[in-house]
Write a protein that holds these residues in place. Structure first.
Motif, PDB file in Angstrom:
ATOM      1  N   GLN A   1       0.833  -1.198   0.000  1.00  0.00           N
ATOM      2  CA  GLN A   1       0.000   0.000   0.000  1.00  0.00           C
ATOM      3  C   GLN A   1       0.869   1.249   0.000  1.00  0.00           C
ATOM      4  N   ILE A   2       0.560   2.166  -0.917  1.00  0.00           N
ATOM      5  CA  ILE A   2       1.301   3.414  -1.053  1.00  0.00           C
ATOM      6  C   ILE A   2       0.369   4.581  -0.754  1.00  0.00           C
ATOM      7  N   GLN A   3       0.814   5.476   0.096  1.00  0.00           N
ATOM      8  CA  GLN A   3       0.123   6.743   0.312  1.00  0.00           C
ATOM      9  C   GLN A   3       0.905   7.821  -0.424  1.00  0.00           C
ATOM     10  N   LEU A   4       0.408   8.194  -1.603  1.00  0.00           N
ATOM     11  CA  LEU A   4       1.148   9.085  -2.492  1.00  0.00           C
ATOM     12  C   LEU A   4       0.661  10.517  -2.341  1.00  0.00           C
ATOM     13  N   ASP A   5       1.613  11.422  -2.199  1.00  0.00           N
ATOM     14  CA  ASP A   5       1.334  12.857  -2.143  1.00  0.00           C
ATOM     15  C   ASP A   5       2.168  13.522  -3.225  1.00  0.00           C
ATOM     16  N   CYS A   6       1.506  14.077  -4.252  1.00  0.00           N
ATOM     17  CA  CYS A   6       2.212  14.715  -5.359  1.00  0.00           C
ATOM     18  C   CYS A   6       2.047  16.226  -5.272  1.00  0.00           C
ATOM     19  N   ARG A   7       3.147  16.940  -5.513  1.00  0.00           N
ATOM     20  CA  ARG A   7       3.126  18.389  -5.513  1.00  0.00           C
ATOM     21  C   ARG A   7       3.831  18.877  -6.778  1.00  0.00           C
ATOM     22  N   THR A   8       3.180  19.762  -7.527  1.00  0.00           N
ATOM     23  CA  THR A   8       3.812  20.318  -8.717  1.00  0.00           C
ATOM     24  C   THR A   8       4.280  21.741  -8.428  1.00  0.00           C
ATOM     25  N   GLY A   9       5.260  22.178  -9.195  1.00  0.00           N
ATOM     26  CA  GLY A   9       5.783  23.521  -9.002  1.00  0.00           C
ATOM     27  C   GLY A   9       7.084  23.723  -9.739  1.00  0.00           C
ATOM     28  N   ARG A  10       7.763  24.810  -9.448  1.00  0.00           N
ATOM     29  CA  ARG A  10       9.064  25.110 -10.038  1.00  0.00           C
ATOM     30  C   ARG A  10      10.123  24.203  -9.421  1.00  0.00           C
ATOM     31  N   THR A  11      11.079  23.786 -10.234  1.00  0.00           N
ATOM     32  CA  THR A  11      12.120  22.892  -9.746  1.00  0.00           C
ATOM     33  C   THR A  11      12.865  23.482  -8.558  1.00  0.00           C
ATOM     34  N   GLU A  12      13.181  24.778  -8.608  1.00  0.00           N
ATOM     35  CA  GLU A  12      13.937  25.398  -7.523  1.00  0.00           C
ATOM     36  C   GLU A  12      13.139  25.369  -6.220  1.00  0.00           C
TER      37      GLU A  12
END
Length: 304
Positions: A122-133
């Protein structure tokens, strides 16, 4: 100094990372006066000033830079230990916090994360997008476990991070069928003065594409800058211009948006990387992402 006070060393390390006592006090949840006193105590114990104040900024002294080098190593190791202990026991859900550069196509981002999702637990995935820096800074602060990006982060700015090359792809140009068919003949000269839809998210491969076109003596007419990977394809489907995307998702781009490929440009590459805090990949999900070859042919998903 018979024994080093690791708490004081940690306070010094956070102050160095944040750049000021005020910001460090917020991170540590200590009053600025308290933190300033702890720093003074630590400076007395090491026998010298660690910071100088220049124009309201804290600047490391030579002694401060020496101590910081050791502190980086010490807290990198303690961070790895903390990560390792956090993963046990193995039957607990595995939490994975991934930062994804906003300029990466969403379908490609899924393929990069998919090895972690296929671990059989089981994986609890949290994804966040944004600028690489910005994502690299969050990684350094341990708010993320891994950053997936299409550009090399500034390692001098963000400190000891490890970059893992993942996969590369050539870039293809696409357009609505009538325009694509007209532009295939005599490529790339056929592109001269033709409408171009540009990525507005500072995508590295787009700059490489512009350089390649310039070397070929081709000048396209920029009609729009779009910061959404789905919207730029919708504009292309409506015949507003030519757009670029990685060749590895060519079939899905053509199917989903009813466009056609004009040509693939091998000289222009989209390179993808995973960035971690350490080369020792204690996190099982991060290790799967960094070490499993990416298979772009395994699934067919709609692109957003």
């Amino acid at each position: 100094m018979d024994q080093l006070n690791l708490r004081h060393l940690y306070y010094f390390w956070v102050i160095s990372r944040e750049g000021s006592i005020a910001r460090a006090s917020e991170v540590l949840q200590l009053a600025p006066q308290t933190l300033s006193g702890q720093l003074a105590t630590f400076e007395a114990s090491v026998g010298g000033r660690l910071f100088l104040r220049e124009r309201r900024k804290l600047v490391l002294t030579d002694l401060g830079r020496l101590v910081l080098g050791y502190a980086d190593d010490i807290f990198a190791l303690t961070g790895e230990l903390s990560d390792t202990l956090r993963l046990a026991p193995s039957d607990r859900p595995l939490r994975l916090s991934a930062g994804i550069s906003a300029s990466i196509h969403k379908l490609i981002a899924y393929y990069l994360i998919q090895p972690a999702m296929a671990l059989g637990r089981q994986i609890q995935l949290d994804c966040r997008t944004g600028r690489t820096e910005d994502l690299a800074l969050s990684l350094k602060r341990k708010e993320l476990d891994v950053v997936l990006t299409d550009r090399m982060p500034d390692l001098d700015k963000h400190g000891p991070l490890t970059v893992h090359p993942l996969v590369g792809s050539s870039i293809s140009l696409f357009a609505a069928p009538p325009l694509a068919r007209r532009l295939r003949g005599g490529f790339p000269d056929s592109l001269n003065r033709q409408p171009l839809l540009a990525n507005a998210t500072d995508v590295p491969y787009f700059e490489r594409l512009m350089n390649w076109l310039s070397l070929k003596g081709v000048r396209m007419h920029l009609v729009a800058r779009v910061d959404d990977s789905a919207l730029i394809k919708v504009f292309g489907r409506q015949g507003l211009g030519v757009f670029a995307a990685p060749t590895v998702i060519r079939d899905e781009v053509c199917r989903q948006y009813e466009v056609e490929q004009i040509a693939s440009i091998d000289e222009v590459q989209d390179e993808l990387f995973a960035v971690t805090r350490s080369g020792k990949l204690a996190h099982e999900g991060v290790r799967a992402i960094c070490e499993t070859p990416v298979d772009f042919s395994c699934l067919a998903l709609p692109i957003e």
